[in-house]
Design an enzyme around this catalytic site. Structure first.
Site, PDB file in Angstrom:
ATOM      1  CB  ILE A 139      48.722  45.323  57.478  1.00 35.70           C
ATOM      2  CG1 ILE A 139      48.122  43.921  57.490  1.00 35.70           C
ATOM      3  CG2 ILE A 139      50.081  45.336  56.813  1.00 35.70           C
ATOM      4  CD1 ILE A 139      46.726  43.848  58.077  1.00 35.70           C
ATOM      5  CE1 TYR A 140      55.603  43.197  62.706  1.00 39.20           C
ATOM      6  CE2 TYR A 140      55.997  45.496  63.254  1.00 39.20           C
ATOM      7  CZ  TYR A 140      56.264  44.160  63.452  1.00 39.20           C
ATOM      8  OH  TYR A 140      57.184  43.773  64.396  1.00 39.20           O
TER       9      TYR A 140
END
Length: 248
Positions: free
Chosen positions: A151-152
C-alpha cells in the site's frame, strides 16, 4: 549561501526531520525563503532557527496531511509559492490481509491526496505567474514489489503517475513537475528499522544507505534553474539496480 533562488518561496512538506529538513536547508542555502511544514511546532521552530542561523529566511506552518481540509488551509496560509516539494509521507508495513481501512486511508490520504490538493491549489497560480517547480518525493518501492510494502508503494506509484500528468498540464505555462524515487535513506523515521534499512541498502549497486543530504541535493537540482529543461521525469536516486545473475 548562494543566491540563485533569491526571491523564490519554497514550501517543503514533512520538513522537520530527515529528507524534508535537508531539502529545506539546501533550498534556503540557495537563497529561497522556505516555508517549513510539519506537525510538531517545536521541531519546526528548530529547523527555522537553523536556517536563520545560517543566514536564510524561513517560517513554519503546522498541518495534518491526512486531513484534506487542513491541507487546503496549509496551501492558503503558504500563499504564493514558486517551489513546492511534496515530501511528507507515511509508511507502515504489512501484507494485504493486515491492511485495514484506517491504514489504507492513511497512506492514500497522506502520500497521494495531500500532494494532489497542494498541486491543485498552488500550481495554477505558479502558471499564472509564468513558472515554478514542483518536486514529488517518491520511493524505489513505487516500481519494485517489496514484502509488506504494497500500500505504501502503491500510494507513491500513484504520485509518480500524477507527476507525468501534471508535467503535461502545467508545463506549457512554465511549471516543471518532477519526482525523485529515493532509495533506503538514514532518517529518524527509519532508525527503528536500522537493520532492515542496511539490508535494503546492500541490495543496490552502491551497496549502502543514502544520507538525507544526498536525496536533498537531487531535489534541489530539480527545483533549481540548472534543470530548466527537465520536466515529467522520475529521477532514480537509489544507488542503482544490481544486475541479475542467472543460475547455471
Amino acid at each position: 549561501m548562494t543566491s540563485d533562488l533569491a526571491g523564490k518561496t519554497a514550501l517543503v512538506t514533512g520538513a522537520t526531520a530527515g529528507i524534508g529538513k535537508a531539502v529545506s536547508l539546501a533550498l534556503a542555502a540557495r537563497g529561497a525563503t522556505v516555508i517549513v511544514h510539519g506537525r510538531d511546532a517545536a521541531r519546526g521552530a528548530q529547523v527555522v532557527q537553523e536556517i536563520e542561523a545560517a543566514g536564510g529566511t524561513a517560517r513554519f506552518i503546522a498541518a495534518d496531511m491526512s486531513d484534506k481540509d487542513d491541507v487546503r488551509r496549509l496551501a492558503a496560509e503558504a500563499g504564493d509559492v514558486d517551489i513546492l516539494v511534496n515530501n511528507a509521507g507515511v509508511y507502515r508495513f504489512g501484507g494485504t490481509t493486515d491492511t485495514d481501512d484506517a491504514l489504507f486511508d492513511l497512506h492514500i490520504d497522506t502520500n497521494f491526496r495531500a500532494p494532489f490538493i497542494l498541486v491543485q491549489e498552488l500550481a495554477p497560480a505558479m502558471a499564472a505567474r509564468g513558472g515554478g517547480a514542483i518536486v514529488n518525493v517518491s520511493t524505489f518501492g513505487a516500481a519494485v514489489a517489496g514484502k509488506g510494502g504494497g500500500i505504501y508503494g502503491a500510494s507513491k506509484a500513484a504520485l509518480e503517475l500524477m507527476t507525468l500528468v501534471w508535467a503535461d498540464e502545467f508545463g506549457p505555462d512554465g511549471v516543471r513537475v518532477n519526482a525523485v524515487a529515493a532509495g533506503p535513506t538514514y532518517t529518524p523515521g527509519t532508525a527503528p528499522a536500522a537493520d532492515m534499512v542496511e539490508a535494503l541498502g546492500r541490495a543496490f549497486a552502491l551497496e549502502r544507505v543514502a544520507q538525507p543530504e544526498e536525496i536533498a541535493a537531487t531535489v534541489s537540482f530539480l527545483a533549481g534553474p540548472e534543470s530548466s529543461f527537465v520536466n515529467g521525469s522520475v529521477l532514480q536516486a537509489h544507488g542503482g539496480i544490481k544486475a541479475v545473475v542467472p543460475r547455471v
